[in-house]
Design an enzyme around this catalytic site. Structure first.
Site, PDB file in Angstrom:
ATOM      1  N   MET A  30       0.683   0.412   6.149  1.00 27.97           N
ATOM      2  CA  MET A  30       0.132  -0.198   7.368  1.00 27.97           C
ATOM      3  C   MET A  30      -1.042   0.654   7.871  1.00 27.97           C
ATOM      4  SD  MET A  30       3.214  -2.079   9.311  1.00 27.97           S
ATOM      5  CE  MET A  30       3.916  -0.680  10.140  1.00 27.97           C
ATOM      6  N   ALA A  32      -3.395   4.044   8.877  1.00 29.31           N
ATOM      7  CA  ALA A  32      -3.222   5.323   9.585  1.00 29.31           C
ATOM      8  C   ALA A  32      -2.630   6.329   8.591  1.00 29.31           C
ATOM      9  CB  ALA A  32      -2.354   5.181  10.833  1.00 29.31           C
ATOM     10  N   HIS A  37       1.633   9.200   2.782  1.00 33.66           N
ATOM     11  CA  HIS A  37       1.087   8.064   2.029  1.00 33.66           C
ATOM     12  C   HIS A  37       0.352   8.556   0.787  1.00 33.66           C
ATOM     13  CE1 HIS A  37       0.925   6.130   6.193  1.00 33.66           C
ATOM     14  NE2 HIS A  37       1.650   5.274   5.496  1.00 33.66           N
ATOM     15  N   ASP A 152      11.802   5.831   5.177  1.00 38.84           N
ATOM     16  CA  ASP A 152      12.372   4.532   5.554  1.00 38.84           C
ATOM     17  C   ASP A 152      13.376   4.151   4.475  1.00 38.84           C
ATOM     18  OD1 ASP A 152      10.746   3.978   7.949  1.00 38.84           O
ATOM     19  OD2 ASP A 152       9.111   4.086   6.515  1.00 38.84           O
TER      20      ASP A 152
HETATM   21  O1  PAF Z   1       6.619   1.073   5.414  1.00 39.69           O
HETATM   22  C1  PAF Z   1       5.624   0.423   5.805  1.00 39.69           C
HETATM   23  O2  PAF Z   1       4.549   0.966   6.082  1.00 39.69           O
HETATM   24  C2  PAF Z   1       5.723  -1.088   5.957  1.00 39.69           C
HETATM   25  O3  PAF Z   1       6.993  -1.461   6.369  1.00 39.69           O
HETATM   26  C3  PAF Z   1       5.308  -1.859   4.687  1.00 39.69           C
HETATM   27  C4  PAF Z   1       6.236  -1.572   3.524  1.00 39.69           C
HETATM   28  C5  PAF Z   1       3.884  -1.491   4.306  1.00 39.69           C
HETATM   29  C6  PAF Z   1       5.354  -3.355   4.960  1.00 39.69           C
HETATM   30  O4  PAF Z   1       4.488  -3.721   5.981  1.00 39.69           O
END
Ligand code: PAF
Length: 284
Positions: A30, A32, A37, A152
């Protein structure tokens, strides 16, 4: 760097890559972007011929409109970070209207009950929103491998279930939690913490580590009470929940069963910011 805004264009690019027999690694985000990431992207670059990163603040997975409004959007910085890793990365930055064909709504999913635990209870509709966007992204990107962070953890298990149920041939690769030097799990929301709350937030991981030590010799209730009391006593933190759950079913557990793996899952408010973290507990 190639940036695609519309499904059709990306779809054509993917078809070209498939014709050339290139393997595709996919990192949905998403935006940012932070080092967590980038760890996923590095892994995807290493494992595949091509890496596609999506940047899309998916409106239908937010149960709180204020959180959606304030979610950080830093597209230019994100592009610079990715270009610095590799200018070959392909970025999908969907236009919401085009992506959802003008119908920005969740589908309903049955993830065999995984969606009803923890975050599912506290964030109604969240996993329908995640399932909807990830399924669509997978259909457009058609990756060989897709990368998800263990921060997550419930989302990760749900995505594995989505792939199993829809029989998509995509390998889901889990990537360990990336932490700041002081132990705070990296998150796009961290940049919204006030100075005081940022200083308080590493306490969450300290408590999780202590809970892991306790878990070796104490019963579940003792560990749970320890976490509740420790966070409860902190002036800048407020516990939403702490649960010890089975890694596979995500069901809250009360005693160890041989062969099962457990994790401690925590959500804490640091002021207005909701922080999520988890820790693997010792195998029984
Ligand atoms: O973990 C995230 O950033 C979001 O839930 C994802 C997997 C990109 C889905 O929008």
């Amino acid at each position: 760097m190639k940036v695609f805004r519309y499904k059709k264009e990306l779809n054509n690019q993917v078809s070209e890559l498939k014709n050339q027999k290139k393997s595709i690694g996919f990192v949905p985000t998403m935006g940012a972007l932070h080092q967590g990431h980038l760890a996923l992207v590095r892994q995807a670059l290493k494992d595949n011929d091509v890496c596609i990163v999506s940047i899309f603040v998916n409106p239908i997975q937010f149960d709180n409109p204020d959180d959606l409004k304030k979610y950080p959007r830093t597209f230019e910085d994100d592009l610079a970070l990715l270009a610095n890793l590799s200018p070959e990365i392909i970025v999908f930055y969907p236009d919401a209207h085009d992506f959802y064909d003008g119908n920005i709504q969740s589908s309903h999913f049955d993830f065999d009950g995984l969606e009803k635990e923890m975050e599912g209870k506290h964030r109604p509709g969240h996993f329908d929103g995640v399932g909807t966007v990830v399924k669509k992204l997978f259909e457009i990107v058609r990756p060989d491998k897709a990368y998800f962070g263990e921060k997550d953890f419930q989302q990760l298990q749900i995505i594995k279930k989505l792939v199993e149920k829809t029989r998509m041939s995509i390998e889901i690769i889990p990537v360990p939690i990336f932490r700041e030097a002081d132990g705070l799990a990296m998150s796009s929301r961290n940049r919204r913490l006030t100075k005081h709350h940022r200083a308080a937030a590493p306490f969450i991981y300290q408590v999780l580590k202590q809970s892991r030590v306790l878990f070796e010799k104490e019963n579940f209730d003792t560990v749970i009470n320890f976490v509740k009391n420790a966070i409860g006593a902190h002036p800048y933190l407020e516990l939403e929940y702490f649960e010890i759950a089975d890694e596979k079913t995500l069901k809250s557990a009360k005693e160890k069963k041989s062969g099962n793996k457990y994790r401690g899952f925590i959500v804490v408010y640091a002021g207005a910011i909701r922080l999520i973290d988890n820790i693997s507990l010792v195998e029984s």
